[in-house]
Design a protein around this motif. Sequence first.
Motif, PDB file in Angstrom:
ATOM      1  N   ASP A 111      -1.947  12.461  -8.680  1.00 49.98           N
ATOM      2  CA  ASP A 111      -3.324  11.969  -8.520  1.00 49.98           C
ATOM      3  C   ASP A 111      -3.643  11.825  -7.027  1.00 49.98           C
ATOM      4  O   ASP A 111      -3.592  10.738  -6.460  1.00 49.98           O
ATOM      5  N   TRP A 112      -3.970  12.954  -6.391  1.00 52.58           N
ATOM      6  CA  TRP A 112      -4.203  12.955  -4.949  1.00 52.58           C
ATOM      7  C   TRP A 112      -5.453  12.178  -4.556  1.00 52.58           C
ATOM      8  O   TRP A 112      -5.516  11.624  -3.452  1.00 52.58           O
ATOM      9  N   VAL A 113      -6.435  12.105  -5.434  1.00 51.00           N
ATOM     10  CA  VAL A 113      -7.648  11.343  -5.107  1.00 51.00           C
ATOM     11  C   VAL A 113      -7.306   9.865  -4.916  1.00 51.00           C
ATOM     12  O   VAL A 113      -7.741   9.229  -3.953  1.00 51.00           O
ATOM     13  N   GLN A 114      -6.497   9.315  -5.834  1.00 50.63           N
ATOM     14  CA  GLN A 114      -6.068   7.919  -5.677  1.00 50.63           C
ATOM     15  C   GLN A 114      -5.201   7.742  -4.442  1.00 50.63           C
ATOM     16  O   GLN A 114      -5.286   6.717  -3.751  1.00 50.63           O
ATOM     17  N   ILE A 115      -4.363   8.723  -4.160  1.00 56.90           N
ATOM     18  CA  ILE A 115      -3.496   8.616  -2.989  1.00 56.90           C
ATOM     19  C   ILE A 115      -4.326   8.565  -1.716  1.00 56.90           C
ATOM     20  O   ILE A 115      -4.046   7.777  -0.796  1.00 56.90           O
ATOM     21  N   ASP A 163      -6.577   5.343   2.740  1.00 55.46           N
ATOM     22  CA  ASP A 163      -7.725   4.705   3.386  1.00 55.46           C
ATOM     23  C   ASP A 163      -7.463   3.216   3.594  1.00 55.46           C
ATOM     24  O   ASP A 163      -7.777   2.658   4.654  1.00 55.46           O
ATOM     25  N   GLU A 164      -6.881   2.575   2.569  1.00 56.22           N
ATOM     26  CA  GLU A 164      -6.537   1.159   2.694  1.00 56.22           C
ATOM     27  C   GLU A 164      -5.482   0.952   3.774  1.00 56.22           C
ATOM     28  O   GLU A 164      -5.559   0.006   4.571  1.00 56.22           O
ATOM     29  N   ARG A 208      -2.595  10.804   5.528  1.00 57.75           N
ATOM     30  CA  ARG A 208      -3.878  10.886   4.820  1.00 57.75           C
ATOM     31  C   ARG A 208      -4.427  12.312   4.893  1.00 57.75           C
ATOM     32  O   ARG A 208      -5.003  12.814   3.916  1.00 57.75           O
ATOM     33  N   ALA A 209      -4.254  12.978   6.037  1.00 62.93           N
ATOM     34  CA  ALA A 209      -4.757  14.347   6.171  1.00 62.93           C
ATOM     35  C   ALA A 209      -4.083  15.266   5.152  1.00 62.93           C
ATOM     36  O   ALA A 209      -4.728  16.155   4.576  1.00 62.93           O
ATOM     37  N   VAL A 210      -2.788  15.075   4.916  1.00 57.43           N
ATOM     38  CA  VAL A 210      -2.082  15.860   3.907  1.00 57.43           C
ATOM     39  C   VAL A 210      -2.696  15.610   2.533  1.00 57.43           C
ATOM     40  O   VAL A 210      -2.973  16.545   1.767  1.00 57.43           O
ATOM     41  N   THR A 219       0.826  -1.203   0.000  1.00 60.32           N
ATOM     42  CA  THR A 219       0.000   0.000   0.000  1.00 60.32           C
ATOM     43  C   THR A 219       0.861   1.254   0.000  1.00 60.32           C
ATOM     44  O   THR A 219       0.611   2.199  -0.761  1.00 60.32           O
ATOM     45  N   GLN A 220       1.892   1.267   0.843  1.00 56.14           N
ATOM     46  CA  GLN A 220       2.801   2.416   0.850  1.00 56.14           C
ATOM     47  C   GLN A 220       3.518   2.556  -0.485  1.00 56.14           C
ATOM     48  O   GLN A 220       3.743   3.677  -0.971  1.00 56.14           O
ATOM     49  N   ALA A 221       3.872   1.423  -1.087  1.00 52.82           N
ATOM     50  CA  ALA A 221       4.551   1.468  -2.382  1.00 52.82           C
ATOM     51  C   ALA A 221       3.620   2.022  -3.459  1.00 52.82           C
ATOM     52  O   ALA A 221       4.069   2.727  -4.375  1.00 52.82           O
ATOM     53  N   ALA A 222       2.317   1.726  -3.361  1.00 53.45           N
ATOM     54  CA  ALA A 222       1.358   2.260  -4.333  1.00 53.45           C
ATOM     55  C   ALA A 222       1.299   3.782  -4.252  1.00 53.45           C
ATOM     56  O   ALA A 222       1.212   4.472  -5.277  1.00 53.45           O
ATOM     57  N   VAL A 223       1.355   4.324  -3.021  1.00 57.40           N
ATOM     58  CA  VAL A 223       1.395   5.780  -2.860  1.00 57.40           C
ATOM     59  C   VAL A 223       2.669   6.342  -3.491  1.00 57.40           C
ATOM     60  O   VAL A 223       2.631   7.334  -4.233  1.00 57.40           O
ATOM     61  N   ALA A 224       3.806   5.705  -3.207  1.00 55.27           N
ATOM     62  CA  ALA A 224       5.083   6.170  -3.763  1.00 55.27           C
ATOM     63  C   ALA A 224       5.071   6.098  -5.292  1.00 55.27           C
ATOM     64  O   ALA A 224       5.628   6.970  -5.963  1.00 55.27           O
TER      65      ALA A 224
END
Length: 381
Positions: free
Chosen positions: A280-284, A289-290, A304-306, A262-267
């Motif tokens: 793509d902040w919406v996907q992030i 959330d996951e 997540r708040a950021v 999950t962290q890698a997906a954000v990166a």
Amino acid sequence: MDEVALRSLIPGVLGVLVRRGADFAAAEDAVQDALIEALRVWPDDMPRDPRGWLVTVAWRRFLDVARAEAARRRREDLVDEEPPTGPVSAVDDTLRLYFLCAHPSLSPSSAVALTLRAVGGLTTRQIAQAYLVPEATMAQRISRAKRTVSGVRFDQPGDVATVLRVLYLVFNEGYSGDVDLAAEAIRLTRQLAAAIDHPEVAGLLALMLLHHARRAGRTAPDGSLVPLAEQDRSRWDTTLIAEGVGILQTALSRDRLGEFQTQAAVAALHADARTAAETDWVQIVEWYDELVRLTGSPIARLNRAVAVGEADGPRAGLAALAALDDKLPRYAAVAAYLHERDGDPDRAARLYAEAARRASSLAERDHLNRQAARLNTRRPG
């Protein structure tokens, strides 16, 4: 053979000695002695079988020490046995050593130090330099850790999650001295990925590669920190990004989602954006959330708040932040950023100054102080 290639042989050599009956602490000392001897001898006389040479020298060193401890009958019985002859077994003991070094009875700092010694093959001096502590202090830490795990038996599967946490701790230490711990963590995680087929191992490797790919852009020539949004993305390593994304996609396809994937997906989403504005902040937010669902981590909620602040505006980000403990690391820095974006520079300046006082590193403190100063100079005289 260079030093990194030499160190890659250490887990297998250590495993051979342990299988022959040496306890872990004594075997690890003997292997370190063999490593030092190899560095002295090999430049002039490279053996045809480097691993076999190391096993032979380490085993002889172990026997010498064991004979000197004649008062201990178990060691006396052991030294009477002839060492096995013939080629050295190709059994890979790396995975076993990972689980041993990440034993739950060890503190995180001890687990990290023991992993770097036993699996990484680093010397006590190198580890001490990397962690900016006296060599004697690190020697005591490693010695205590070895005593703790010497009697451990492996009759049950090890905890992969604990091993991954230890490797992530190594990676997050960055680098100092003559050992680049981030690069070392990547090397060790590659070893683990080769030894065990697990999507979270792949996820951690992908996460490390994606973070490491941005390393050159994180600091200015004067050593100051450069925020992600301001980094020169042409300095990012596209080869590492492509490798990390490929590893991550394969792991995600197995549908066994974990925190490192999950962290890698954000990166990966950050790495995929050609400019900060295209992120793509919406996907992030969805990935955070996951991550919150998987871990319940307050740090994940803070990050997540950021992301919410970027996707839905600073007011939404501040609302998400309000539900969190203001004593969290980086809370004040996040609040400062969101308040600045919301048009309150005075409050943001105060929060940046507060965040600087709480900063865990000199570079981070300097960066936050500069942010506070920047806002303060904009105030009307």
